[in-house]
Design a protein around this motif. Structure first.
Motif, short mmCIF file in Angstrom:
data_model
loop_
_atom_site.label_atom_id
_atom_site.label_comp_id
_atom_site.label_asym_id
_atom_site.label_seq_id
_atom_site.Cartn_x
_atom_site.Cartn_y
_atom_site.Cartn_z
N THR A 128 0.83 -1.21 0.00
CA THR A 128 0.00 0.00 0.00
C THR A 128 0.86 1.25 0.00
O THR A 128 0.62 2.19 -0.78
CB THR A 128 -0.93 0.02 1.23
OG1 THR A 128 -1.82 -1.09 1.16
CG2 THR A 128 -1.73 1.31 1.29
N TRP A 129 1.86 1.28 0.86
CA TRP A 129 2.73 2.47 0.96
C TRP A 129 3.52 2.65 -0.34
O TRP A 129 3.78 3.78 -0.75
CB TRP A 129 3.65 2.33 2.16
CG TRP A 129 3.36 3.31 3.25
CD1 TRP A 129 4.21 4.24 3.79
CD2 TRP A 129 2.11 3.50 3.95
NE1 TRP A 129 3.58 4.97 4.77
CE2 TRP A 129 2.29 4.53 4.88
CE3 TRP A 129 0.86 2.89 3.86
CZ2 TRP A 129 1.26 4.98 5.72
CZ3 TRP A 129 -0.16 3.31 4.70
CH2 TRP A 129 0.06 4.35 5.61
N LEU A 130 3.91 1.56 -0.96
CA LEU A 130 4.64 1.66 -2.23
C LEU A 130 3.73 2.16 -3.34
O LEU A 130 4.08 3.10 -4.07
CB LEU A 130 5.22 0.30 -2.60
CG LEU A 130 5.90 0.22 -3.98
CD1 LEU A 130 7.13 1.13 -4.03
CD2 LEU A 130 6.28 -1.23 -4.30
N GLN A 131 2.57 1.55 -3.48
CA GLN A 131 1.69 1.87 -4.59
C GLN A 131 1.08 3.26 -4.47
O GLN A 131 0.96 3.98 -5.45
CB GLN A 131 0.58 0.81 -4.69
CG GLN A 131 1.08 -0.56 -5.11
CD GLN A 131 -0.02 -1.61 -5.05
OE1 GLN A 131 -0.87 -1.59 -4.18
NE2 GLN A 131 0.01 -2.54 -5.99
N GLN A 132 0.68 3.62 -3.27
CA GLN A 132 -0.04 4.88 -3.10
C GLN A 132 0.88 6.06 -2.81
O GLN A 132 0.57 7.19 -3.20
CB GLN A 132 -1.06 4.75 -1.97
CG GLN A 132 -2.17 3.76 -2.27
CD GLN A 132 -3.26 3.76 -1.22
OE1 GLN A 132 -3.37 4.69 -0.41
NE2 GLN A 132 -4.08 2.73 -1.19
N TYR A 133 2.01 5.81 -2.14
CA TYR A 133 2.82 6.92 -1.66
C TYR A 133 4.28 6.88 -2.11
O TYR A 133 5.06 7.76 -1.75
CB TYR A 133 2.77 6.98 -0.13
CG TYR A 133 1.36 6.90 0.40
CD1 TYR A 133 0.39 7.82 -0.01
CD2 TYR A 133 0.99 5.90 1.29
CE1 TYR A 133 -0.90 7.74 0.46
CE2 TYR A 133 -0.31 5.83 1.77
CZ TYR A 133 -1.25 6.74 1.35
OH TYR A 133 -2.53 6.67 1.81
N GLY A 134 4.66 5.86 -2.88
CA GLY A 134 6.03 5.79 -3.39
C GLY A 134 7.07 5.55 -2.33
O GLY A 134 8.23 5.94 -2.48
N VAL A 135 6.68 4.89 -1.24
CA VAL A 135 7.62 4.58 -0.16
C VAL A 135 7.98 3.10 -0.24
O VAL A 135 7.12 2.24 -0.03
CB VAL A 135 7.00 4.89 1.22
CG1 VAL A 135 7.97 4.50 2.35
CG2 VAL A 135 6.63 6.37 1.33
N PRO A 136 9.24 2.76 -0.53
CA PRO A 136 9.63 1.35 -0.62
C PRO A 136 9.70 0.72 0.77
O PRO A 136 9.80 1.43 1.78
CB PRO A 136 11.01 1.42 -1.26
CG PRO A 136 11.56 2.74 -0.86
CD PRO A 136 10.37 3.66 -0.80
N PRO A 137 9.63 -0.60 0.85
CA PRO A 137 9.59 -1.28 2.15
C PRO A 137 10.71 -0.88 3.10
O PRO A 137 10.49 -0.72 4.31
CB PRO A 137 9.68 -2.76 1.77
CG PRO A 137 9.04 -2.83 0.42
CD PRO A 137 9.46 -1.56 -0.27
N GLN A 138 11.93 -0.71 2.58
CA GLN A 138 13.06 -0.40 3.46
C GLN A 138 13.00 1.01 4.03
O GLN A 138 13.76 1.35 4.95
CB GLN A 138 14.40 -0.63 2.75
CG GLN A 138 14.65 0.26 1.54
CD GLN A 138 14.22 -0.39 0.25
OE1 GLN A 138 13.12 -0.94 0.16
NE2 GLN A 138 15.10 -0.36 -0.75
N ARG A 139 12.11 1.84 3.51
CA ARG A 139 11.96 3.23 4.00
C ARG A 139 10.69 3.41 4.82
O ARG A 139 10.43 4.53 5.28
CB ARG A 139 11.93 4.19 2.81
CG ARG A 139 13.19 4.20 1.97
CD ARG A 139 14.33 4.88 2.66
NE ARG A 139 15.55 4.78 1.88
CZ ARG A 139 16.73 5.26 2.27
NH1 ARG A 139 16.81 5.87 3.45
NH2 ARG A 139 17.79 5.13 1.51
#
Length: 213
Positions: A128-139
């Motif tokens: 969700t954070w990657l798809q919606q907000y461009g935040v990769p898992p490590q961040r």
């Protein structure tokens, strides 16, 4: 089990509108830097590394070439948005430091656990954070820490993240840090603590179910 609801400030990459890319390769004062914040350079290599983290995560999440191409097209301004986030991280951290605010690892994990419950687990939250907000898992943890810093800052000011007092604190931090962007990425609006060409606010309110401390 009792839960309390807590509003989290989401500092999301991927929200700024695309803008024309200028031909300059660096500012006169700081050639080769993507930005200079508080006298410290954010190098082009550092910026590209952060962008690559997002692209790698997108590729691992979407194996189909057509879907991956679609994901890239939706994040065409990723480089500028990523730099916006990297600068904003330092602005919020400075404002929090000025206010004597700290965030513990336990607080970050508590917020993450609440969000995982809402989204359906750790992997679902990361997606969700990657798809919606461009935040990769490590961040993800870094992003949640920043949200908590902003949330605590607003609370200390007896306001919320939409109020002028909160933005005034960020504006003060931006001014202290003398943010200088490479012209190809636009300019930094001190009053808004945002890239001047960002058309959509970076603030989103999300509610996380949290366990009592």
């Amino acid at each position: 089990m009792h839960r309390r609801r807590r509003t989290a400030l989401l500092l999301a990459a991927g929200l700024a509108a695309a803008a024309p890319v200028l031909t300059a390769c660096g500012s006169d004062a700081h050639p080769g830097a993507a930005a200079v914040v508080g006298g410290q350079r954010i190098s082009q290599a550092q910026l590209q590394s952060r962008v690559d983290e997002v692209r790698t995560a997108q590729r691992s999440l979407v194996r189909d070439d057509a879907q991956y191409a679609q994901a890239i097209s939706r994040t065409g301004s990723l480089t500028r948005d990523t730099l916006h986030t990297m600068v904003l991280e330092r602005v919020v951290e400075r404002a929090a430091k000025d206010a004597g605010i700290t965030v513990t690892r336990r607080e970050v994990q508590r917020m993450r656990s609440g969000l995982e419950q809402q989204t359906g687990g750790a992997k679902a939250l990361e997606a969700t954070w990657l798809q919606q907000y461009g935040v990769p898992p490590q961040r993800l943890d870094d992003n949640l820490r920043l949200q908590l810093e902003a949330q605590k800052l607003a609370a200390k000011l007896h306001t919320d993240t939409r109020a002028p007092a909160f933005w005034k604190a960020l504006s003060k931090a931006s001014r202290e840090l003398h943010v200088d962007l490479n012209p190809r990425y636009g300019t930094w609006d001190v009053q808004k603590s945002s890239r001047a060409d960002a058309k959509i606010p970076w603030v989103r309110e999300v509610t996380a179910a949290q366990q009592p401390a």
